[in-house]
Scaffold this active site. Structure first.
Site, PDB file in Angstrom:
ATOM      1  N   GLY A  48     -14.669   4.583   0.467  1.00 41.10           N
ATOM      2  CA  GLY A  48     -13.613   3.648   0.130  1.00 41.10           C
ATOM      3  C   GLY A  48     -12.288   3.996   0.778  1.00 41.10           C
ATOM      4  O   GLY A  48     -12.123   5.069   1.352  1.00 41.10           O
TER       5      GLY A  48
ATOM      6  N   GLU B 201      -0.446  -0.052   8.663  1.00 40.60           N
ATOM      7  CA  GLU B 201      -1.170  -0.886   9.626  1.00 40.60           C
ATOM      8  C   GLU B 201      -2.428  -0.186  10.141  1.00 40.60           C
ATOM      9  O   GLU B 201      -3.454  -0.831  10.374  1.00 40.60           O
ATOM     10  CB  GLU B 201      -0.266  -1.273  10.800  1.00 40.60           C
TER      11      GLU B 201
ATOM     12  N   GLU C  86      10.307   8.899 -11.371  1.00 46.00           N
ATOM     13  CA  GLU C  86       9.899   9.101 -12.760  1.00 46.00           C
ATOM     14  C   GLU C  86       8.424   9.462 -12.835  1.00 46.00           C
ATOM     15  O   GLU C  86       8.001  10.334 -13.612  1.00 46.00           O
ATOM     16  CB  GLU C  86      10.165   7.831 -13.576  1.00 46.00           C
TER      17      GLU C  86
ATOM     18  N   ARG D 115       5.075   1.138  16.433  1.00 41.89           N
ATOM     19  CA  ARG D 115       3.853   1.701  16.988  1.00 41.89           C
ATOM     20  C   ARG D 115       2.968   0.570  17.481  1.00 41.89           C
ATOM     21  O   ARG D 115       2.461  -0.223  16.697  1.00 41.89           O
ATOM     22  CB  ARG D 115       3.132   2.508  15.911  1.00 41.89           C
TER      23      ARG D 115
END
Length: 286
Positions: free
Chosen positions: A61, A82, A115, A42
């Site tokens: 955040g 990215e 897990e 991309r």
């Protein structure tokens, strides 16, 4: 195995203890030490979309850690994330939360994530992040995941759709302000602004999942009816007013106007409860 917050979202807002974050397998890496992957397929990123993500990062955040590999003694290369990295730069961040991958650890990563998914104390966003990370980093399809974790493909798809919700709603789901049922109902709304507006009403008025589902169905039905009955396009200023009212009331407002500029506003409602909801919004905005 990583602790519960290992796959946490909204790290800046949700995890205050840096030591816990370190133990969870997530590191804070300086942006200046990170470089893009030269093989990233991309090459173009939508600037408007990046600005929106940067604004979200400034407010609550970064939602999802990026994934890096060591690229020297003190530098890193992006494996996945990215777009988040670029948005963090725009947001003025100095560091970014990241998973650090090492060579030939795909098998260990898969075992750890699978897990982790099986645990009972994970919230829906943590599970969705685990699925997404397996797909991003190990190139799994949803069918692959279905076989690995023993879940139906449709179940996996529903979890992954949660990651498309606005960050503020994902945060609310993690903090149990809303339920998985609320979130799944909100996913069916295409407009992010309307999603956030209905979320605010859920918190303010304590709407049940069934009530939110009714609102969403009402929006869908009203949209279909208006598309079928629309005869001519409204002037831009009327379309703007219509959009503002629709976002405020959580309803697909109808506006008609004649050649002299006179017209009417139609506010449809699904039920008595829905009408009560609309009236409360109008009263609170006097």
């Amino acid at each position: 195995m990583a602790k519960r917050n290992a796959l946490g979202r909204g790290l800046g807002a949700l995890i205050d203890d840096a030591e816990k974050m370190k133990q969870a397998g997530i590191s804070e890496i300086e942006l200046t030490k990170i470089e893009a992957n030269p093989f990233q397929p991309r090459s173009k990123f939508d600037e408007e979309s990046l600005e929106e993500l940067a604004a979200s990062i400034r407010e609550i955040g970064l939602i999802q850690p990026i994934t890096l590999r060591k690229n020297g003694s003190d530098s890193f290369q992006i494996i996945a994330g990215e777009r988040r990295f670029r948005a963090a730069q725009k947001a003025g961040m100095e560091t970014i939360p990241a998973y650090i991958r090492h060579a030939k650890d795909d098998g260990m990563l898969e075992m750890a994530l699978v897990e982790n998914i099986q645990r009972e104390d994970l919230d829906a966003i943590e599970i969705a992040l685990s699925y997404q990370r397996l797909m991003d980093e190990l190139e799994f399809t949803q069918e692959d995941l279905s076989g690995r974790v023993g879940k139906k493909r449709s179940t996996i798809a529903n979890y992954l759709r949660l990651l498309k919700l606005p960050a503020i709603i994902q945060k609310a789901l993690r903090e149990k302000e809303i339920s998985m049922g609320h979130a799944r109902a909100l996913i069916n709304i295409e407009d992010a602004d309307v999603q956030e507006m209905i979320y605010q009403q859920i918190v303010k008025y304590g709407f049940s999942v069934r009530r939110v589902e009714e609102i969403v169905r009402s929006l869908d039905e009203e949209g279909l009816q208006q598309n079928q009955s629309r005869k001519k396009e409204l002037p831009k200023e009327y379309r703007d007013y219509k959009g503002q009212l629709g976002k405020l009331l959580g309803s697909r407002i109808g506006i008609s106007v004649n050649e002299k500029g006179k017209g009417k506003i139609v506010i449809p409602f699904k039920s008595g409860n829905d009408l009560e909801r609309i009236v409360k919004i109008i009263e609170n905005n006097k």
